[in-house]
Design an enzyme around this catalytic site. Structure first.
Site, mmCIF file in Angstrom:
data_model
loop_
_atom_site.group_PDB
_atom_site.id
_atom_site.type_symbol
_atom_site.label_atom_id
_atom_site.label_comp_id
_atom_site.label_asym_id
_atom_site.label_seq_id
_atom_site.Cartn_x
_atom_site.Cartn_y
_atom_site.Cartn_z
ATOM 1 N N PRO A 9 1.052 -1.115 -0.280
ATOM 2 C CA PRO A 9 0.156 -0.250 -0.371
ATOM 3 C C PRO A 9 1.118 1.668 0.000
ATOM 4 C CG PRO A 9 0.121 -1.415 2.040
ATOM 5 C CD PRO A 9 0.719 -1.816 0.771
ATOM 6 N N ASN A 10 0.034 2.192 -0.963
ATOM 7 C CA ASN A 10 0.850 3.971 -0.969
ATOM 8 C C ASN A 10 2.430 3.464 -1.291
ATOM 9 O OD1 ASN A 10 -1.301 5.111 0.916
ATOM 10 N ND2 ASN A 10 -0.190 3.855 2.658
ATOM 11 N N ASN A 72 8.466 -4.857 -0.503
ATOM 12 C CA ASN A 72 7.574 -3.989 0.315
ATOM 13 C C ASN A 72 6.594 -4.121 0.893
ATOM 14 O OD1 ASN A 72 7.507 -1.878 1.567
ATOM 15 N ND2 ASN A 72 8.979 -0.580 0.056
ATOM 16 N N GLU A 96 12.664 -9.949 2.497
ATOM 17 C CA GLU A 96 11.202 -8.017 3.230
ATOM 18 C C GLU A 96 12.515 -6.711 2.661
ATOM 19 O OE1 GLU A 96 9.740 -8.394 6.742
ATOM 20 O OE2 GLU A 96 10.312 -5.752 6.959
ATOM 21 N N HIS A 98 12.232 -2.502 2.732
ATOM 22 C CA HIS A 98 11.712 -1.016 3.015
ATOM 23 C C HIS A 98 12.641 -0.140 2.357
ATOM 24 C CE1 HIS A 98 8.663 -2.582 5.444
ATOM 25 N NE2 HIS A 98 10.137 -3.952 5.631
HETATM 26 C C1 DQA Z 1 8.120 1.669 3.834
HETATM 27 C C2 DQA Z 1 7.870 1.527 5.731
HETATM 28 C C3 DQA Z 1 6.403 1.078 6.285
HETATM 29 O O1 DQA Z 1 6.860 1.109 7.357
HETATM 30 C C4 DQA Z 1 5.312 2.031 5.496
HETATM 31 O O2 DQA Z 1 4.706 1.924 5.905
HETATM 32 C C5 DQA Z 1 5.422 2.156 4.200
HETATM 33 C C6 DQA Z 1 7.510 1.761 3.223
HETATM 34 C C7 DQA Z 1 9.283 1.443 3.769
HETATM 35 O O3 DQA Z 1 9.358 0.895 2.384
HETATM 36 O O4 DQA Z 1 10.099 2.059 3.919
HETATM 37 O O5 DQA Z 1 4.460 1.990 3.727
HETATM 38 O O6 DQA Z 1 7.842 0.097 3.762
#
Ligand code: DQA
Length: 143
Positions: A9-10, A72, A96, A98
């Site tokens: 998401p996002n 991610n 995983e 980020h």
């Molecule tokens: C993220 C870190 C997460 O905590 C956050 O909700 C994201 C992006 C990152 O890529 O740093 O949406 O996964």
């Protein structure tokens, strides 16, 4: 070799979403750079804002001959037992990823529910986190 880059998401807003935290590169640019760095690898990409669709992408990857996943999961990282179970269930190596260093941020980001089901975690290197994760997956798959 087929790998899936999967974003939660996002992350479709990458480049425009909080650039001071996530950088100004769009996912298109990140993917172009990745494909140029690994021309021999078939990189697939999927993104969804919904948990169920991400689960479907994981099982489709395993049924579709993908050998590993760079994932991610965005905020679902910190909340989703269902994604943890899907990662275990699809039996693919999943890294995983980020962009940000989640451990330097709010306490609710310090816990990952998916990490125990993953091969490893790369966090905090901005867009480069994706490349480092692909590199780690390729090393793992070459063993
Ligand atoms: C993220 C870190 C997460 O905590 C956050 O909700 C994201 C992006 C990152 O890529 O740093 O949406 O996964």
């Amino acid at each position: 070799m087929k790998l899936l880059i999967l974003n939660g998401p996002n992350l479709h807003r990458l480049g425009r979403r909080e650039p001071s935290i996530y950088g100004s590169d769009t996912m298109d640019i990140i993917l172009q750079r990745l494909q140029a760095a690994y021309p021999e690898v078939e990189l697939r990409y999927a993104q969804s804002n919904s948990e169920g669709a991400l689960i479907d992408h994981l099982y489709d990857a395993c049924d579709g001959g993908v050998q590993g996943v760079v994932f991610n999961a965005g905020a679902y990282t910190h909340t989703s037992v269902a994604l943890h179970d899907a990662i275990r269930g699809c039996e693919l190596p999943v890294v995983e990823v980020h962009l940000s260093n989640v451990h330097t941020r709010e306490p609710f980001r310090h816990k990952s529910l998916i990490a125990p089901a993953c091969l490893g975690v790369v966090a905090g290197f901005g867009a480069d986190s994706y490349r480092l994760a692909v590199e780690a997956l390729l090393h793992h798959l070459a063993k």
